[in-house]
Design a protein around this motif. Sequence first.
Motif, mmCIF file in Angstrom:
data_model
loop_
_atom_site.group_PDB
_atom_site.id
_atom_site.type_symbol
_atom_site.label_atom_id
_atom_site.label_comp_id
_atom_site.label_asym_id
_atom_site.label_seq_id
_atom_site.Cartn_x
_atom_site.Cartn_y
_atom_site.Cartn_z
ATOM 1 N N GLY A 1 0.425 0.430 12.893
ATOM 2 C CA GLY A 1 1.692 -0.284 12.959
ATOM 3 C C GLY A 1 2.571 -0.044 11.749
ATOM 4 O O GLY A 1 2.663 1.070 11.206
ATOM 5 N N LYS A 2 3.222 -1.105 11.309
ATOM 6 C CA LYS A 2 4.139 -1.023 10.167
ATOM 7 C C LYS A 2 3.431 -0.551 8.906
ATOM 8 O O LYS A 2 4.043 0.098 8.037
ATOM 9 C CB LYS A 2 4.769 -2.404 9.931
ATOM 10 C CG LYS A 2 5.802 -2.448 8.822
ATOM 11 C CD LYS A 2 6.366 -3.858 8.670
ATOM 12 C CE LYS A 2 7.354 -3.913 7.507
ATOM 13 N NZ LYS A 2 7.881 -5.302 7.321
ATOM 14 N N ALA A 3 2.134 -0.847 8.774
ATOM 15 C CA ALA A 3 1.376 -0.478 7.574
ATOM 16 C C ALA A 3 1.300 1.029 7.395
ATOM 17 O O ALA A 3 1.159 1.517 6.257
ATOM 18 C CB ALA A 3 -0.034 -1.065 7.634
ATOM 19 N N VAL A 4 1.411 1.815 8.465
ATOM 20 C CA VAL A 4 1.351 3.277 8.346
ATOM 21 C C VAL A 4 2.518 3.774 7.494
ATOM 22 O O VAL A 4 2.343 4.554 6.549
ATOM 23 C CB VAL A 4 1.368 3.947 9.740
ATOM 24 C CG1 VAL A 4 1.477 5.469 9.592
ATOM 25 C CG2 VAL A 4 0.117 3.594 10.527
ATOM 26 N N LEU B 1 2.882 -2.883 0.891
ATOM 27 C CA LEU B 1 1.778 -2.605 1.801
ATOM 28 C C LEU B 1 0.767 -3.746 1.762
ATOM 29 O O LEU B 1 0.283 -4.198 2.815
ATOM 30 C CB LEU B 1 1.101 -1.290 1.417
ATOM 31 C CG LEU B 1 -0.193 -0.935 2.167
ATOM 32 C CD1 LEU B 1 0.056 -0.800 3.668
ATOM 33 C CD2 LEU B 1 -0.799 0.358 1.602
ATOM 34 N N ALA B 2 0.435 -4.218 0.560
ATOM 35 C CA ALA B 2 -0.540 -5.301 0.428
ATOM 36 C C ALA B 2 -0.065 -6.560 1.144
ATOM 37 O O ALA B 2 -0.842 -7.243 1.822
ATOM 38 C CB ALA B 2 -0.797 -5.597 -1.052
ATOM 39 N N ARG B 3 1.212 -6.883 1.029
ATOM 40 C CA ARG B 3 1.732 -8.081 1.694
ATOM 41 C C ARG B 3 1.673 -7.957 3.216
ATOM 42 O O ARG B 3 1.393 -8.920 3.926
ATOM 43 C CB ARG B 3 3.171 -8.357 1.222
ATOM 44 C CG ARG B 3 3.249 -8.904 -0.210
ATOM 45 C CD ARG B 3 4.626 -9.451 -0.516
ATOM 46 N NE ARG B 3 5.634 -8.389 -0.629
ATOM 47 C CZ ARG B 3 5.930 -7.760 -1.758
ATOM 48 N NH1 ARG B 3 5.300 -8.088 -2.883
ATOM 49 N NH2 ARG B 3 6.849 -6.821 -1.787
ATOM 50 N N GLU B 4 1.950 -6.749 3.729
ATOM 51 C CA GLU B 4 1.850 -6.531 5.176
ATOM 52 C C GLU B 4 0.408 -6.708 5.641
ATOM 53 O O GLU B 4 0.153 -7.335 6.681
ATOM 54 C CB GLU B 4 2.346 -5.136 5.530
ATOM 55 C CG GLU B 4 2.076 -4.689 6.961
ATOM 56 C CD GLU B 4 2.792 -5.498 8.024
ATOM 57 O OE1 GLU B 4 2.431 -5.364 9.204
ATOM 58 O OE2 GLU B 4 3.706 -6.277 7.673
ATOM 59 N N LEU B 5 -0.550 -6.167 4.898
ATOM 60 C CA LEU B 5 -1.954 -6.301 5.280
ATOM 61 C C LEU B 5 -2.413 -7.750 5.214
ATOM 62 O O LEU B 5 -3.169 -8.215 6.081
ATOM 63 C CB LEU B 5 -2.831 -5.434 4.372
ATOM 64 C CG LEU B 5 -2.613 -3.916 4.483
ATOM 65 C CD1 LEU B 5 -3.471 -3.180 3.459
ATOM 66 C CD2 LEU B 5 -2.929 -3.422 5.886
#
Length: 462
Positions: A13-16, A59-63
């Motif tokens: 998803g967005k994390a990619v 990235l960390a916040r999305e995860l």
Amino acid sequence: MNGNDITALGFTGKAVGLALQAARSRAGAGVPDHDITTELAHVQHHPETFTDDPDYAELARELLALQARVPDTLRDKPLPYRQWGEDLIEESARAQMDTAMRLPVSVAGALMPDAHFGYGLPIGGVLATDNAVIPYGVGVDIGCSMRLSVLPIEHLERDEEMRLLRRNTRFGAGGSWERKVRPDHEVLDEDTWREFPLLRQLRDKAAEQIGTSGSGNHFVEFGTLSIEKSDLGLQPGQYLALLSHSGSRGFGAQVAGHYTKVAQNLHPKLDLEARKLAWLDMSREEGQAYWAAMELAGRYALANHEVIHERVARALKVTPLVAVSNSHNLAWRQQLPDGREAIVHRKGATPAAQGQLGIIPGSMADPGFVVRGKGNSQALESASHGAGRQLGRKQAERTLDRKAVARLLEERGVTLLGGGIDEAPQAYKRIEEVLARQADLVDVVAKFTPRVVRMDSGKEDI
């Protein structure tokens, strides 16, 4: 690094995009790719320690947001669930079901009398979840299914049945048809293959294996169908029939493996005993992508059966009188008794809604049965998918006597083409006992007695 490299690490998803952005920033600072890969793995498993990092914070916040949707913490105790044929079920299968019923997304479950130990959810396990799908709750062989065709022929010689099965079936993990005779099916033309990169990559392999069967307990067999009731639209009596058990082949296995890894990476803190039950949120891209691939694999598996049965019927120059099929490794959207919708996983369980026809096979020397569901809500409208193993494959190979197995086949009048000792009848529970434990789940409408059975050759042929 590119997007494929990031996806291979398990980002979705967005994390990619965020991971790729961070990787390029680190590469621009002169950090080698192998070090970036290590850093990304750390972010993936411990995002809370990177929320202030200049490169990895977003990235960390999305995860962390992904993790916050449903906590990875298991319930202290499993939700209650019914078991059918409890005296036939091994403790290891119950333990697996207990773990599944401790998942925070689980809402209901049931255990069928053929249940035995599996990967993640036990074989014979039925699990309802809230807006979540579990790849290993469906299984590796997505869409594994049955098909029975009743043929308008009174009798075939055994040699002719053997010849037809040899010429019109292919078996084995890598089994496929020769290019010049490779069959086709409309399922290969579906738009779904083009909607996701993974499916685009797997379409050619699926085309190679269409109309074939795998290894293990997959089979195609001729036998006698004794019809007891008129549910099939035929008069009671005995008929020649073709019965097959097959799945989605290498295509389904790779879908299962890919999305299990995705699910596990989305739930890095999930308790180790539940690791193989990691789930995908159905409201997110990953869950929707798996669902589309799973449903395609289910249709592809049924297409395999259709091709096999059409080839045999065409060779005989007949049209089957009737056909029955069902899937038993799949997930469905289903309304629960309390009115809410759930995702119901049947991993080695036959759908048995009120009036629904299904097939429950025995073993290479034992009968199978066409059944009609009773819609039992406590079983989530399910029944067993077969007799169920009582010996694991390695245990069967170590302990069973090949001469004794051969004698049993001869006594039952069964001719076996292929088939390993790990699939011997003695490795399975008695199908009659399994059926007796689920009289409140299904009614029997016909009995299939095998005569000529074709399977893949096991490590130790019978």
